[in-house]
Structure formats: C-alpha cells, structure tokens
Design a protein around this motif. Sequence first.
Motif, PDB file in Angstrom:
ATOM      1  N   TYR A  29      43.648  -5.384   3.928  1.00 44.01           N
ATOM      2  CA  TYR A  29      43.355  -4.688   5.276  1.00 44.01           C
ATOM      3  C   TYR A  29      43.229  -3.273   5.322  1.00 44.01           C
ATOM      4  O   TYR A  29      42.467  -2.546   5.962  1.00 44.01           O
ATOM      5  N   VAL A  50      40.398  -2.680   7.649  1.00 46.49           N
ATOM      6  CA  VAL A  50      40.221  -3.582   8.792  1.00 46.49           C
ATOM      7  C   VAL A  50      40.941  -3.140   9.999  1.00 46.49           C
ATOM      8  O   VAL A  50      42.042  -2.732   9.863  1.00 46.49           O
ATOM      9  N   THR A  87      39.373 -11.589   9.812  1.00 46.11           N
ATOM     10  CA  THR A  87      40.705 -11.575   9.215  1.00 46.11           C
ATOM     11  C   THR A  87      40.986 -13.007   8.679  1.00 46.11           C
ATOM     12  O   THR A  87      41.540 -13.292   7.689  1.00 46.11           O
TER      13      THR A  87
END
Length: 486
Positions: A358, A363, A448
């Motif tokens: 991430y 992200v 995700t």
Amino acid sequence: MKNKALRNILIIVVVILVILIDFPILGNVKQKIFNRDVTAQLGLDLRGGMQVVLQAPEGYQIDQETLQVASSILENRANALGVSEVLFQVAGDNYIVGEFPGLENIDEVISVIKQTGMLEFVDVGDEYLEPGTVIQTDYTGTKSGSTDSTSPEAAATVAPEATTTVAATEAAAAGTDTTAADAAAAPATDKIYHTVITGADLEDVFVTAPQTPTDGYAVSFKLKSDATQTFADYTTNNVGKMLAIVLDHKIVSTPVIHQAITSGEGAISGSGENAYTYDEANNLRITLFYGTLPVSLEIAESRVVGPTLGQDSLNKSLLAAAIGFLIISLFMLIYYRVPGFVAIISITIFGLITYAIYLVIPVTLTLPGIAGFLLSVGSALDANILQFERLKEELRRGRNLQQAVDLGWSRAWPSIRDSNLATLITSAILFWFGSTFGASIVKGFALTLAIGVVISLFTALFVTRTLLSSIIDRFKDSDKAKWFGI
C-alpha cells in the motif's frame, strides 16, 4: 519441501524489507529511493477534507473522452494547491467528482477550479524566461468556452499546473516554486509581451516519433486557417528568436524558432539533454491542445468532511482490527495449537507485506479500502484453515507429520485456488464498475481486496507451508495428539 533453509532465509529477508518500509526507519533513504515520503495516504473519510461535484451545463453534449481529459487537467491543476492525493473521477455521462483529502478551505479550492486555462504563444524575442515565470501579455480576448474571462460563471475548463513534465523538471532545477500561489503572484516584470496566437487557434496537436536514435520526441501542431498567415508572418520575421508557450500567464516552455512556419504546421522539440521523452511530449500535447477546453463545468455540489470525524473513523477501524486479530489468534491457538501459532505468524507477515505494498504503490486508504483489507485477512486465514483441516485428516489416517503436511497441502490447494480466483474476478468487476461510473468507494474496496488476496496466496503457498514444514521436525509423531489437536 526442498531447500527449507533457503526458503526460511528468503522469508526473513522479505520480513526485514517490509518492516523497513512499514515503520519510520531510514526515512531519508526511503525518500531517495521512492522520490517521496513513504507514509500512509489517508482518504477523505479518514483524514477529512472536501468533495466537489462538477457538471456540464444542462443540454450540453459532451463525450467521455472530453470528460476524461478534463478530469486529468483538473487533477493536475488542483494538485498545485499543495493538497496531496487529490482525485478527480468521471461519474456517469455528465459529472466529474473531485476529492481533496486534508483540505477544508472551500473558497480556495473553488476559486482555483473555476479558473479558465488560457494558452498563449508569446513573443519574448531574445529573452529566455524560466518555466514558471509569471508575465503580462497584451491579449485581452475572451477565453474559448466561456462568456467572459472575468465572470465568476466562467468555464471551469482548466489546464494543469505545469502539466508538462519538462516544465516541471526545469522549474525544479531552477529553484522555481510552481505552487498555486504563483498563479496569482505578481509578474516578474512590468514588461508587457505580445501574444502572437492563442490555444483557440490550434486545430490539431499530436506527438511524432524521433527522426534519429539521438533525437527526442516532438510535438507537432496544425493551426486553423485564420491563424496560419499571422503565424507565418511572425515566424518569418523572427527566425532564431524565442516563442514562449504561456499557460495562465505562466511560462511553460520557451522553444526557439528555427525556421519560418508558413504552412500552418510546425513542431516543438528539445535537443540534447532537453530532448523530450514520449511522456514529456504527450504532456506538452495535452497542455497545448487542452489548455482551453470547449466545454464549461459548473460546481453542482460541495461538502466538507471534518478531520475529527475522519480521525474517529480511523481510530475505531484500528480498534476493530485489533480486537478481531486477538479473537482470531486465541481461536487458532486453542483449536489448532502448533499450526495455529504458525498461522498467526503467517497472518502477521501477510499484514506487514500488504501494508508495505500500500505504501509503495501508493494506495490511498479509505474506510471501504480498510474493509477490503480486513476481508482479505479472512481469505488468508481461510487458506490456513483449509490446510490445517486437511493436515488433521491425514494425521488421523496414520500419516507421519511430514507426510501429513505435504498431503494436506496438495489436497487443500484446489479449494484455496478456486476460492481466491473467484474473489479476484469479483474484485476486477468491482474495480471496472468503480472506474466506469466514478464510484471511487467501490474502486478502493476492490483494489485493496485484490492486493490482499494475491498476498494471501503468497503467504499460504510459501510462508505457512515453509514454517510448518520446518517446525514439525522438532516434534515426534507421538506428540501429534497433544500439539496438533487430534
């Protein structure tokens, strides 16, 4: 399971790397490697900020390509506010949704968004002006796509702040600050420069490939018929001088006129170290062609999410995750014992790797995104449980520990593969839906979840199996009832 030692060393190396990425360790080194701060990027619902919905005027026919380009331009312009993780997405056939995490000044955002991008080709003679320099011009015409350049209802079709990568790079090298404040800054000089033509005079702009291996890409353009003669006269009389490309009174680039352009067709190219890459040339093409879009956008709605609400949501999400992990750990230890302990280590490594991914991508984490991650934790746990149940079945049949681990894995794999593949297909559909209809909440959840599922497959295939095969060497077959819950 061959080469257990090598596999264990690889697991240790991966864990060390992700710990260095996940935690505030060697911050300067990470910043140099990734050219940015490797920290968690929180979305609007966790960090607070504002959301703006833009729409084309009622009855105006606009295609998806124009909306997509306008969205990209708006995003680049908004990033000049100094707000990170700004996101603009096309929603349906007539809307663009903008999200500004961490920003609450509505007036500042709206004033920048409503600016109409004005592209000009300006005569600067022999004077080289650095990209980012603010100048005054003698052009007073109205902007294409708007009714009045000073009207608050002017079109919100804006061009990106230093869209051209070359311009941004040159500005950084020269120490020029290219923030949004520069757009309103006073000109560097009182001199007024002459505007030769504007963006409204361009009929087509496209990228052309290098002519030789040492050349860079070029940006070719074609002028409208009524501007061809004006440009021909100017370039004929100014060969060897500079023609600045100016966006909203700020210098983007200052190419040299190498020859007269009498046909209405020309090219802009760099040379040597300043030769354009494809991305740089394409960004300049967008700046030129879409400096002023033939469409107006109105602010239909805006709302603010307070940082207190966002922080409260984040705290509750972390608390829920901690409670869930504690309950899962107790269950795995009580029911599966030694394999359960291995599963806890595997899930912990799964979480560390996923969070590192991430941060590296990066992200933007939102509440739906966290929900996707927690759901992927369930997938990772499910893969471990399937292995352990098959392991217990083989032990009950009289297999020794090593045989039970190998056979349990081979028989659990088809179920693990099919369930995770189904989840990935669902994530792909949700991501497509979010991208097509501007549902960024759904898109974040799907992204995700998909990342988590892929990492869970790695931990199930590699980490759990390796650790379990390594640890069972320390147990005797007679201990299986005590330590493996048979």
